[in-house]
Design a protein around this motif. Structure first.
Motif, PDB file in Angstrom:
ATOM      1  N   ALA A   8      33.715 -77.197  -0.627  1.00  0.00           N
ATOM      2  CA  ALA A   8      32.722 -78.455  -1.123  1.00  0.00           C
ATOM      3  C   ALA A   8      32.965 -78.558  -2.212  1.00  0.00           C
ATOM      4  O   ALA A   8      32.379 -80.051  -3.138  1.00  0.00           O
ATOM      5  N   ARG A   9      31.994 -77.362  -3.471  1.00  0.00           N
ATOM      6  CA  ARG A   9      31.178 -77.868  -4.306  1.00  0.00           C
ATOM      7  C   ARG A   9      32.499 -78.011  -5.486  1.00  0.00           C
ATOM      8  O   ARG A   9      32.306 -78.945  -6.481  1.00  0.00           O
ATOM      9  N   LEU A  10      33.447 -77.774  -5.386  1.00  0.00           N
ATOM     10  CA  LEU A  10      34.533 -78.338  -6.476  1.00  0.00           C
ATOM     11  C   LEU A  10      34.967 -79.125  -5.881  1.00  0.00           C
ATOM     12  O   LEU A  10      35.021 -80.198  -7.089  1.00  0.00           O
ATOM     13  N   ILE A  25      35.273 -75.529 -18.569  1.00  0.00           N
ATOM     14  CA  ILE A  25      35.824 -74.157 -19.075  1.00  0.00           C
ATOM     15  C   ILE A  25      35.611 -73.097 -17.716  1.00  0.00           C
ATOM     16  O   ILE A  25      34.897 -73.394 -16.713  1.00  0.00           O
ATOM     17  N   GLY A  26      36.138 -71.891 -18.398  1.00  0.00           N
ATOM     18  CA  GLY A  26      35.909 -70.764 -16.902  1.00  0.00           C
ATOM     19  C   GLY A  26      37.231 -71.527 -16.276  1.00  0.00           C
ATOM     20  O   GLY A  26      36.600 -71.046 -14.740  1.00  0.00           O
ATOM     21  N   THR A  27      38.601 -71.652 -15.935  1.00  0.00           N
ATOM     22  CA  THR A  27      39.218 -72.509 -14.887  1.00  0.00           C
ATOM     23  C   THR A  27      39.395 -71.436 -13.827  1.00  0.00           C
ATOM     24  O   THR A  27      39.498 -71.627 -12.925  1.00  0.00           O
ATOM     25  N   ASP A  28      39.402 -69.759 -14.316  1.00  0.00           N
ATOM     26  CA  ASP A  28      40.633 -68.664 -12.782  1.00  0.00           C
ATOM     27  C   ASP A  28      41.474 -69.715 -12.656  1.00  0.00           C
ATOM     28  O   ASP A  28      42.596 -69.243 -13.529  1.00  0.00           O
ATOM     29  N   HIS A  29      41.219 -70.177 -11.235  1.00  0.00           N
ATOM     30  CA  HIS A  29      42.751 -70.445 -10.230  1.00  0.00           C
ATOM     31  C   HIS A  29      42.786 -71.544 -10.929  1.00  0.00           C
ATOM     32  O   HIS A  29      44.293 -72.072 -10.387  1.00  0.00           O
ATOM     33  N   ALA A  30      43.135 -72.610 -11.997  1.00  0.00           N
ATOM     34  CA  ALA A  30      42.815 -73.905 -12.224  1.00  0.00           C
ATOM     35  C   ALA A  30      43.015 -75.097 -11.113  1.00  0.00           C
ATOM     36  O   ALA A  30      44.047 -75.534 -11.448  1.00  0.00           O
ATOM     37  N   VAL A  48      40.223 -73.623 -19.976  1.00  0.00           N
ATOM     38  CA  VAL A  48      40.006 -72.348 -20.586  1.00  0.00           C
ATOM     39  C   VAL A  48      39.826 -71.223 -20.081  1.00  0.00           C
ATOM     40  O   VAL A  48      39.011 -71.694 -19.127  1.00  0.00           O
ATOM     41  N   GLU A  49      40.019 -70.073 -20.237  1.00  0.00           N
ATOM     42  CA  GLU A  49      39.786 -68.707 -19.495  1.00  0.00           C
ATOM     43  C   GLU A  49      39.779 -67.681 -20.461  1.00  0.00           C
ATOM     44  O   GLU A  49      40.720 -67.178 -21.634  1.00  0.00           O
ATOM     45  N   LEU A  50      38.400 -66.612 -20.709  1.00  0.00           N
ATOM     46  CA  LEU A  50      37.765 -65.544 -21.393  1.00  0.00           C
ATOM     47  C   LEU A  50      39.143 -64.336 -20.848  1.00  0.00           C
ATOM     48  O   LEU A  50      39.494 -63.937 -21.883  1.00  0.00           O
ATOM     49  N   ASN A  51      39.414 -64.356 -19.144  1.00  0.00           N
ATOM     50  CA  ASN A  51      39.418 -63.253 -19.012  1.00  0.00           C
ATOM     51  C   ASN A  51      41.015 -62.840 -18.658  1.00  0.00           C
ATOM     52  O   ASN A  51      41.711 -64.110 -18.456  1.00  0.00           O
ATOM     53  N   PRO A  52      42.047 -61.664 -19.768  1.00  0.00           N
ATOM     54  CA  PRO A  52      43.400 -62.197 -18.752  1.00  0.00           C
ATOM     55  C   PRO A  52      43.608 -62.097 -17.355  1.00  0.00           C
ATOM     56  O   PRO A  52      45.002 -63.184 -16.925  1.00  0.00           O
ATOM     57  N   GLY A  76      39.764 -68.361 -24.286  1.00  0.00           N
ATOM     58  CA  GLY A  76      39.186 -68.215 -24.897  1.00  0.00           C
ATOM     59  C   GLY A  76      37.267 -68.219 -25.043  1.00  0.00           C
ATOM     60  O   GLY A  76      37.389 -67.957 -23.439  1.00  0.00           O
ATOM     61  N   ASP A  77      37.056 -68.033 -25.442  1.00  0.00           N
ATOM     62  CA  ASP A  77      35.568 -67.926 -24.654  1.00  0.00           C
ATOM     63  C   ASP A  77      34.483 -69.550 -25.451  1.00  0.00           C
ATOM     64  O   ASP A  77      34.540 -69.839 -26.523  1.00  0.00           O
ATOM     65  N   GLY A  78      34.305 -70.450 -23.921  1.00  0.00           N
ATOM     66  CA  GLY A  78      33.598 -71.232 -23.938  1.00  0.00           C
ATOM     67  C   GLY A  78      34.561 -72.668 -24.449  1.00  0.00           C
ATOM     68  O   GLY A  78      35.968 -72.476 -24.127  1.00  0.00           O
ATOM     69  N   PHE A  79      34.540 -73.498 -25.617  1.00  0.00           N
ATOM     70  CA  PHE A  79      34.639 -74.209 -25.749  1.00  0.00           C
ATOM     71  C   PHE A  79      35.396 -74.317 -27.049  1.00  0.00           C
ATOM     72  O   PHE A  79      36.458 -74.140 -27.721  1.00  0.00           O
ATOM     73  N   VAL A  92      32.046 -76.786 -16.491  1.00  0.00           N
ATOM     74  CA  VAL A  92      32.511 -75.356 -16.782  1.00  0.00           C
ATOM     75  C   VAL A  92      31.100 -75.526 -14.980  1.00  0.00           C
ATOM     76  O   VAL A  92      29.835 -76.006 -15.200  1.00  0.00           O
ATOM     77  N   THR A  93      31.646 -74.576 -14.120  1.00  0.00           N
ATOM     78  CA  THR A  93      31.634 -74.197 -12.809  1.00  0.00           C
ATOM     79  C   THR A  93      31.628 -72.972 -12.170  1.00  0.00           C
ATOM     80  O   THR A  93      32.242 -72.465 -13.365  1.00  0.00           O
ATOM     81  N   GLY A  94      30.465 -72.397 -11.387  1.00  0.00           N
ATOM     82  CA  GLY A  94      30.498 -71.269 -10.935  1.00  0.00           C
ATOM     83  C   GLY A  94      30.543 -69.934 -11.461  1.00  0.00           C
ATOM     84  O   GLY A  94      30.619 -69.295 -11.252  1.00  0.00           O
ATOM     85  N   MET A  95      29.202 -70.376 -11.915  1.00  0.00           N
ATOM     86  CA  MET A  95      29.057 -69.440 -13.235  1.00  0.00           C
ATOM     87  C   MET A  95      27.592 -69.186 -12.804  1.00  0.00           C
ATOM     88  O   MET A  95      26.558 -70.875 -12.320  1.00  0.00           O
TER      89      MET A  95
HETATM   90  C1  LIG Z   1      33.269 -67.438 -10.778  1.00  0.00           C
HETATM   91  S1  LIG Z   1      34.817 -68.021 -11.657  1.00  0.00           S
HETATM   92  C2  LIG Z   1      35.108 -69.667 -11.168  1.00  0.00           C
HETATM   93  C3  LIG Z   1      36.146 -70.674 -11.314  1.00  0.00           C
HETATM   94  C4  LIG Z   1      36.310 -71.875 -11.338  1.00  0.00           C
HETATM   95  N1  LIG Z   1      35.183 -72.559 -12.527  1.00  0.00           N
HETATM   96  C5  LIG Z   1      35.784 -72.433 -10.124  1.00  0.00           C
HETATM   97  O1  LIG Z   1      34.286 -72.883 -10.102  1.00  0.00           O
HETATM   98  O2  LIG Z   1      35.459 -72.265  -9.122  1.00  0.00           O
HETATM   99  C6  LIG Z   1      33.981 -68.244 -13.313  1.00  0.00           C
HETATM  100  C7  LIG Z   1      34.909 -67.953 -14.732  1.00  0.00           C
HETATM  101  O3  LIG Z   1      34.535 -67.562 -15.914  1.00  0.00           O
HETATM  102  C8  LIG Z   1      35.262 -67.252 -16.739  1.00  0.00           C
HETATM  103  N2  LIG Z   1      34.450 -67.452 -17.443  1.00  0.00           N
HETATM  104  C9  LIG Z   1      32.571 -66.673 -17.749  1.00  0.00           C
HETATM  105  N3  LIG Z   1      32.842 -66.848 -18.933  1.00  0.00           N
HETATM  106  C10 LIG Z   1      33.389 -67.570 -19.841  1.00  0.00           C
HETATM  107  C11 LIG Z   1      33.317 -67.428 -21.155  1.00  0.00           C
HETATM  108  N4  LIG Z   1      32.351 -67.924 -21.858  1.00  0.00           N
HETATM  109  N5  LIG Z   1      34.630 -68.502 -21.551  1.00  0.00           N
HETATM  110  C12 LIG Z   1      35.388 -69.171 -20.695  1.00  0.00           C
HETATM  111  N6  LIG Z   1      36.015 -68.223 -19.132  1.00  0.00           N
HETATM  112  C13 LIG Z   1      34.600 -67.882 -19.214  1.00  0.00           C
HETATM  113  C14 LIG Z   1      35.331 -65.904 -15.653  1.00  0.00           C
HETATM  114  O4  LIG Z   1      36.535 -65.304 -16.183  1.00  0.00           O
HETATM  115  C15 LIG Z   1      36.174 -66.279 -14.104  1.00  0.00           C
HETATM  116  O5  LIG Z   1      36.861 -67.028 -14.164  1.00  0.00           O
END
Ligand SMILES: C[S@@+](CC[C@H](N)C(=O)[O-])C[C@H]1O[C@@H](n2cnc3c(N)ncnc32)[C@H](O)[C@@H]1O
Length: 225
Positions: A8-10, A25-30, A48-52, A76-79, A92-95
């Motif tokens: 629902a949130r996405l 930003i922080g796309t995870d599963h895209a 964009v995704e930070l973690n491998p 990369g990190d954020g923008f 930018v969602t889910g953080m």
């Molecule tokens: C909990 S997931 C949320 C995924 C998706 N955005 C959602 O709402 O379902 C947060 C994602 O953001 C990534 N992330 C955290 N800090 C980030 C940053 N500074 N830049 C890019 N990605 C980042 C994490 O690796 C993780 O995959």
């Protein structure tokens, strides 16, 4: 090809995005970029995704959806992996709100004119950030889920944000000016739960005292509309 499902949130985030070029930003599963492109809400997306680990997942999802031409997955990190002016909007969602604020602060001139934000905790700092940085609130929603998820759409604009006009400031920043005006049941539930939680611990000089005052102002405002 079946579309990836969104919770629902996405789903609420998706509804608030329409642009030629968008960054998630922080796309995870895209899942969000895939749905945005498949539904024609955006023509191009940078994911964009930070973690491998999540980065590899995002690349697989985009390849499986055969959208590698339209969705560019970058590490990369954020923008940081974006060029200034490259996208018209970003999500930018889910953080946590604190993490989102850090990402926005580091973005500098790369911040696009429209932002859709979904923190997993209180959006107070995001509303405060938006007021200080020249973004106005255009839409706010509350979604049920593991937590109560707020979703905010912000747009860059001149002057004071009219969303806050004539509202008690502390209550509006904490609970959302557009949500206070609309008064959805989930908001009232939240405000009443805060009052019940804060009343036994509030005392002058404590943080809970100010929080309780804001919750009572919010309740009075919604009930008096
Ligand atoms: C909990 S997931 C949320 C995924 C998706 N955005 C959602 O709402 O379902 C947060 C994602 O953001 C990534 N992330 C955290 N800090 C980030 C940053 N500074 N830049 C890019 N990605 C980042 C994490 O690796 C993780 O995959």
């Amino acid at each position: 090809m079946t579309l990836p499902t969104l919770d629902a949130r996405l789903g609420a985030v998706l509804d608030l995005i329409r642009a030629d070029t968008h960054a998630d930003i922080g796309t995870d599963h895209a899942r969000l970029p895939v749905r945005l492109v498949r539904e024609g809400r955006v023509s191009r997306c940078v994911a964009v995704e930070l973690n491998p680990g999540p980065l590899a997942l995002a690349r697989r999802m985009v390849a499986r959806a055969r959208l590698s031409e339209q969705i560019d997955v970058r590490q990369g990190d954020g923008f940081a992996p974006l060029l200034a002016g490259e996208v018209q909007s970003a999500s930018v969602t889910g953080m946590g709100a604190y993490t989102i604020c850090g990402i926005l602060e580091r973005a500098g001139e790369k911040l696009p004119p429209a932002l859709v934000l979904q923190p997993n905790d209180s959006p107070l700092w995001l509303r405060t950030w938006a007021r200080a940085r020249g973004y106005h609130l255009r839409s706010e929603r509350l979604l049920p889920g593991h937590w109560t998820y707020p979703v905010l759409r912000l747009e860059r604009a001149e002057g004071e944000d009219p969303a806050y006009a004539a509202l008690p400031e502390a209550a509006a920043l904490r609970y959302g000016p557009l949500l206070l005006r609309e008064g959805p049941p989930l908001l009232l539930e939240r405000v009443r739960a805060d009052i019940a939680r804060l009343t036994p611990v509030a005392a002058p000089g404590r943080e809970a005292w100010d929080e309780l005052a804001a919750a009572r102002e919010a309740l009075a405002w919604v009930e008096g509309r």
